[in-house]
Design an enzyme around this catalytic site. Sequence first.
Site, PDB file in Angstrom:
ATOM      1  N   ASP A  32       0.856  -1.192   0.000  1.00  0.00           N
ATOM      2  CA  ASP A  32       0.000   0.000   0.000  1.00  0.00           C
ATOM      3  C   ASP A  32       0.892   1.243   0.000  1.00  0.00           C
ATOM      4  OD1 ASP A  32      -3.209   0.524   1.176  1.00  0.00           O
ATOM      5  OD2 ASP A  32      -1.788   2.204   1.103  1.00  0.00           O
ATOM      6  N   SER A  84     -10.590   5.936  -4.626  1.00  0.00           N
ATOM      7  CA  SER A  84     -11.918   5.327  -4.513  1.00  0.00           C
ATOM      8  C   SER A  84     -13.088   6.301  -4.362  1.00  0.00           C
ATOM      9  CB  SER A  84     -11.926   4.361  -3.328  1.00  0.00           C
ATOM     10  OG  SER A  84     -11.888   5.076  -2.105  1.00  0.00           O
ATOM     11  N   THR A 133     -16.130  -2.209  -8.735  1.00  0.00           N
ATOM     12  CA  THR A 133     -17.353  -1.565  -8.236  1.00  0.00           C
ATOM     13  C   THR A 133     -18.518  -1.751  -9.205  1.00  0.00           C
ATOM     14  OG1 THR A 133     -18.298   0.642  -7.892  1.00  0.00           O
ATOM     15  CG2 THR A 133     -16.372   0.548  -9.273  1.00  0.00           C
ATOM     16  N   ASP A 134     -19.731  -1.668  -8.673  1.00  0.00           N
ATOM     17  CA  ASP A 134     -20.918  -1.702  -9.549  1.00  0.00           C
ATOM     18  C   ASP A 134     -21.067  -0.403 -10.337  1.00  0.00           C
ATOM     19  OD1 ASP A 134     -21.616  -0.034  -7.436  1.00  0.00           O
ATOM     20  OD2 ASP A 134     -23.579  -0.943  -7.097  1.00  0.00           O
ATOM     21  N   GLU A 135     -20.293   0.637  -9.970  1.00  0.00           N
ATOM     22  CA  GLU A 135     -20.453   1.936 -10.639  1.00  0.00           C
ATOM     23  C   GLU A 135     -20.015   1.874 -12.107  1.00  0.00           C
ATOM     24  OE1 GLU A 135     -19.401   5.322  -8.219  1.00  0.00           O
ATOM     25  OE2 GLU A 135     -19.684   4.152  -6.395  1.00  0.00           O
ATOM     26  N   TYR A 158     -14.065   8.379 -11.614  1.00  0.00           N
ATOM     27  CA  TYR A 158     -13.785   7.182 -10.799  1.00  0.00           C
ATOM     28  C   TYR A 158     -14.282   5.919 -11.503  1.00  0.00           C
ATOM     29  CZ  TYR A 158     -14.643   3.550  -7.278  1.00  0.00           C
ATOM     30  OH  TYR A 158     -14.692   2.350  -6.611  1.00  0.00           O
ATOM     31  N   SER A 159     -15.577   5.910 -11.867  1.00  0.00           N
ATOM     32  CA  SER A 159     -16.125   4.668 -12.432  1.00  0.00           C
ATOM     33  C   SER A 159     -15.513   4.374 -13.796  1.00  0.00           C
ATOM     34  CB  SER A 159     -17.652   4.715 -12.493  1.00  0.00           C
ATOM     35  OG  SER A 159     -18.104   5.846 -13.194  1.00  0.00           O
ATOM     36  N   SER A 161     -12.434   5.037 -14.635  1.00  0.00           N
ATOM     37  CA  SER A 161     -11.090   4.465 -14.403  1.00  0.00           C
ATOM     38  C   SER A 161     -11.199   3.021 -13.909  1.00  0.00           C
ATOM     39  CB  SER A 161     -10.287   5.335 -13.430  1.00  0.00           C
ATOM     40  OG  SER A 161     -10.839   5.290 -12.133  1.00  0.00           O
ATOM     41  N   LYS A 162     -12.218   2.737 -13.098  1.00  0.00           N
ATOM     42  CA  LYS A 162     -12.392   1.346 -12.643  1.00  0.00           C
ATOM     43  C   LYS A 162     -12.849   0.461 -13.813  1.00  0.00           C
ATOM     44  CE  LYS A 162     -12.080  -0.232  -9.005  1.00  0.00           C
ATOM     45  NZ  LYS A 162     -10.953  -0.782  -8.201  1.00  0.00           N
ATOM     46  N   LYS A 197     -16.980   9.647   2.555  1.00  0.00           N
ATOM     47  CA  LYS A 197     -18.121   8.867   2.053  1.00  0.00           C
ATOM     48  C   LYS A 197     -19.351   9.145   2.929  1.00  0.00           C
ATOM     49  CE  LYS A 197     -15.328   6.695  -0.859  1.00  0.00           C
ATOM     50  NZ  LYS A 197     -14.623   5.458  -0.750  1.00  0.00           N
ATOM     51  N   ASN A 257     -30.583   8.273  -0.327  1.00  0.00           N
ATOM     52  CA  ASN A 257     -29.612   8.937   0.554  1.00  0.00           C
ATOM     53  C   ASN A 257     -30.312   9.620   1.726  1.00  0.00           C
ATOM     54  OD1 ASN A 257     -27.589   8.094  -1.132  1.00  0.00           O
ATOM     55  ND2 ASN A 257     -27.565   9.992  -2.334  1.00  0.00           N
TER      56      ASN A 257
HETATM   57  P1  NAD Z   1      -9.908   3.237   0.255  1.00  0.00           P
HETATM   58  O1  NAD Z   1      -9.832   4.539  -0.457  1.00  0.00           O
HETATM   59  O2  NAD Z   1     -10.400   3.225   1.665  1.00  0.00           O
HETATM   60  O3  NAD Z   1      -8.485   2.522   0.264  1.00  0.00           O
HETATM   61  C1  NAD Z   1      -7.656   2.503  -0.863  1.00  0.00           C
HETATM   62  C2  NAD Z   1      -6.285   2.048  -0.419  1.00  0.00           C
HETATM   63  O4  NAD Z   1      -5.450   1.999  -1.586  1.00  0.00           O
HETATM   64  C3  NAD Z   1      -5.610   2.995   0.575  1.00  0.00           C
HETATM   65  O5  NAD Z   1      -5.006   2.275   1.617  1.00  0.00           O
HETATM   66  C4  NAD Z   1      -4.565   3.707  -0.253  1.00  0.00           C
HETATM   67  O6  NAD Z   1      -3.422   4.090   0.500  1.00  0.00           O
HETATM   68  C5  NAD Z   1      -4.225   2.641  -1.292  1.00  0.00           C
HETATM   69  N1  NAD Z   1      -3.711   3.209  -2.533  1.00  0.00           N
HETATM   70  C6  NAD Z   1      -4.233   4.220  -3.261  1.00  0.00           C
HETATM   71  N2  NAD Z   1      -3.440   4.498  -4.315  1.00  0.00           N
HETATM   72  C7  NAD Z   1      -2.415   3.619  -4.251  1.00  0.00           C
HETATM   73  C8  NAD Z   1      -1.275   3.387  -5.064  1.00  0.00           C
HETATM   74  N3  NAD Z   1      -1.025   4.127  -6.156  1.00  0.00           N
HETATM   75  N4  NAD Z   1      -0.427   2.388  -4.726  1.00  0.00           N
HETATM   76  C9  NAD Z   1      -0.655   1.637  -3.633  1.00  0.00           C
HETATM   77  N5  NAD Z   1      -1.690   1.835  -2.802  1.00  0.00           N
HETATM   78  C10 NAD Z   1      -2.568   2.812  -3.119  1.00  0.00           C
HETATM   79  O7  NAD Z   1     -10.805   2.307  -0.670  1.00  0.00           O
HETATM   80  P2  NAD Z   1     -11.793   1.147  -0.269  1.00  0.00           P
HETATM   81  O8  NAD Z   1     -13.132   1.723  -0.026  1.00  0.00           O
HETATM   82  O9  NAD Z   1     -11.162   0.282   0.765  1.00  0.00           O
HETATM   83  O10 NAD Z   1     -11.882   0.356  -1.666  1.00  0.00           O
HETATM   84  C11 NAD Z   1     -10.968  -0.694  -1.961  1.00  0.00           C
HETATM   85  C12 NAD Z   1     -11.273  -1.226  -3.347  1.00  0.00           C
HETATM   86  O11 NAD Z   1     -12.619  -1.673  -3.423  1.00  0.00           O
HETATM   87  C13 NAD Z   1     -11.106  -0.184  -4.456  1.00  0.00           C
HETATM   88  O12 NAD Z   1     -10.532  -0.813  -5.570  1.00  0.00           O
HETATM   89  C14 NAD Z   1     -12.532   0.238  -4.763  1.00  0.00           C
HETATM   90  O13 NAD Z   1     -12.663   0.664  -6.101  1.00  0.00           O
HETATM   91  C15 NAD Z   1     -13.278  -1.048  -4.505  1.00  0.00           C
HETATM   92  N6  NAD Z   1     -14.680  -0.876  -4.098  1.00  0.00           N
HETATM   93  C16 NAD Z   1     -15.002  -0.040  -3.070  1.00  0.00           C
HETATM   94  C17 NAD Z   1     -16.330   0.079  -2.688  1.00  0.00           C
HETATM   95  C18 NAD Z   1     -16.736   0.979  -1.549  1.00  0.00           C
HETATM   96  O14 NAD Z   1     -17.948   1.176  -1.323  1.00  0.00           O
HETATM   97  N7  NAD Z   1     -15.807   1.525  -0.767  1.00  0.00           N
HETATM   98  C19 NAD Z   1     -17.325  -0.639  -3.360  1.00  0.00           C
HETATM   99  C20 NAD Z   1     -16.937  -1.497  -4.404  1.00  0.00           C
HETATM  100  C21 NAD Z   1     -15.620  -1.614  -4.761  1.00  0.00           C
HETATM  101  P1  TYD Z   2     -20.481   8.183  -1.602  1.00  0.00           P
HETATM  102  O1  TYD Z   2     -20.423   7.689  -0.210  1.00  0.00           O
HETATM  103  O2  TYD Z   2     -19.556   9.249  -2.033  1.00  0.00           O
HETATM  104  O3  TYD Z   2     -20.391   6.913  -2.557  1.00  0.00           O
HETATM  105  P2  TYD Z   2     -20.672   6.788  -4.156  1.00  0.00           P
HETATM  106  O4  TYD Z   2     -20.631   8.130  -4.762  1.00  0.00           O
HETATM  107  O5  TYD Z   2     -19.512   5.938  -4.589  1.00  0.00           O
HETATM  108  O6  TYD Z   2     -21.976   6.096  -4.292  1.00  0.00           O
HETATM  109  O7  TYD Z   2     -21.947   8.735  -1.870  1.00  0.00           O
HETATM  110  C1  TYD Z   2     -23.082   7.918  -1.638  1.00  0.00           C
HETATM  111  C2  TYD Z   2     -24.301   8.708  -2.053  1.00  0.00           C
HETATM  112  O8  TYD Z   2     -24.440   9.815  -1.159  1.00  0.00           O
HETATM  113  C3  TYD Z   2     -24.173   9.320  -3.436  1.00  0.00           C
HETATM  114  O9  TYD Z   2     -25.448   9.296  -4.074  1.00  0.00           O
HETATM  115  C4  TYD Z   2     -23.771  10.760  -3.184  1.00  0.00           C
HETATM  116  C5  TYD Z   2     -24.415  11.063  -1.859  1.00  0.00           C
HETATM  117  N1  TYD Z   2     -23.718  12.028  -0.987  1.00  0.00           N
HETATM  118  C6  TYD Z   2     -24.423  13.104  -0.444  1.00  0.00           C
HETATM  119  O10 TYD Z   2     -25.619  13.284  -0.682  1.00  0.00           O
HETATM  120  N2  TYD Z   2     -23.736  13.955   0.378  1.00  0.00           N
HETATM  121  C7  TYD Z   2     -22.406  13.809   0.655  1.00  0.00           C
HETATM  122  O11 TYD Z   2     -21.825  14.662   1.386  1.00  0.00           O
HETATM  123  C8  TYD Z   2     -21.708  12.685   0.090  1.00  0.00           C
HETATM  124  C9  TYD Z   2     -20.239  12.479   0.376  1.00  0.00           C
HETATM  125  C10 TYD Z   2     -22.415  11.830  -0.715  1.00  0.00           C
END
Ligand code: NAD
Ligand code: TYD
Length: 351
Positions: A32, A84, A133-135, A158-159, A161-162, A197, A257
């Site tokens: 990481d 993310s 991600t589902d995005e 974001y989506s 790039s994923k 988030k 939301n």
């Molecule tokens: P996060 O942002 O909490 O953690 C990301 C981690 O990646 C961090 O520890 C960061 O230091 C590390 N990182 C970032 N850039 C890096 C790099 N260049 N080299 C090495 N490490 C790096 O994210 P998360 O919520 O834990 O998500 C993890 C994975 O799951 C991601 O790939 C995300 O797209 C995917 N995902 C997340 C969600 C969600 O709701 N959080 C849902 C579906 C999929």
């Molecule tokens: P988020 O947690 O950023 O996840 P994602 O955009 O990946 O779904 O946002 C969840 C939902 O909440 C999204 O519809 C955007 C909304 N949102 C707000 O309404 N207010 C906020 O301050 C944030 C961060 C998100």
Amino acid sequence: MKILVTGGAGFIGSTLIKSLLKNQSHSILNLDALTYAGSLSALADVKNDPRYQFAQIDICDQPSVAKALYDFKPDWILHLAAESHVDRSIENPKAFLQTNVIGTFNMLEVARRYYEDLSGAAKHAFRFLHVSTDEVYGSLGKDGLFSETSAYDPHSPYSASKAGSDHLVRAWATTYGLPVLVTNCSNNYGPYQLPDKLIPLAILKALTGEPIPIYGNGDNVRDWIFVSDHVDALQTVITKSNIGETYTIGANNEKTNLDIVNCICILMDEIKPNPNGAPYSDQIQFVTDRPGHDKRYAIDANKLKNELGWEPSLQFEEGLAKTIAWYLENQEWMDNITSGDYQNYYKEQYG
Ligand code: NAD
Ligand code: TYD
């Protein structure tokens, strides 16, 4: 199994590592870069476990990734490292292309060369699980669900790039025979999620007496899954799935939301009433909508359920109550993030 986890200091990655280490036959290398989103504090309980190692490496740094991989010699790679957060991707898309696309490309290149050198049982066992991600599927209307056959239609940097990273992973399977798996999960929540988030942000704002921002009119829908259920699903997929499969992961918890934030406010009114006596929902403030805001996400996880027997274990109300309780018990963690001392905090504590 020797398991290389990228992004293991993040919200989902740290939960995954702690869960994997419960199996005494697993050892882990957490790779990481420790961006703003990485927190070793989440791994304090396992940092002295001889089966756990940490390497601060950026996945865009191919020689360092290669050295770490060849030294550790993993059986599995679980690739979670990513930028993310959608709002950050709107402000700074370049970092997302760099880490999510180029970083994933680097991981694939190093993994493929490593895989080509393997033989026998090690080659047979090797897997590269790409956590996505589902995005990537864009936005749903009122009806329908995303599934493994949904068309890609990403809208945010974001989506997009994923989605790019998912396509690269599949191309490395088709072209080079890398044994990959891809998962596309819905919105996670739980302990150690950063307050950029929605759920931790709403908890934090409620506690600090600040406005709780809701984009637009709050009727956008997300399908929420407790982080440990996602982590269980990832372990189910990597242990049971056939090579090359994709699984969509979700827990059947669609909420607007506004509903989510109201649930949080009501639970907090019960657990930690506002000292000024007002309901926390008084702090809700509708703010300018996010550009390109996807309307609705919802997941059909039947393939995962029917083929591999996975089901989520936590009801949403239970998961949300657990999450709020965790944030209330760990205000020091949150204070360190919000005071800007976050990076210093864990560097001082954990080296
Ligand atoms: P996060 O942002 O909490 O953690 C990301 C981690 O990646 C961090 O520890 C960061 O230091 C590390 N990182 C970032 N850039 C890096 C790099 N260049 N080299 C090495 N490490 C790096 O994210 P998360 O919520 O834990 O998500 C993890 C994975 O799951 C991601 O790939 C995300 O797209 C995917 N995902 C997340 C969600 C969600 O709701 N959080 C849902 C579906 C999929
Ligand atoms: P988020 O947690 O950023 O996840 P994602 O955009 O990946 O779904 O946002 C969840 C939902 O909440 C999204 O519809 C955007 C909304 N949102 C707000 O309404 N207010 C906020 O301050 C944030 C961060 C998100």
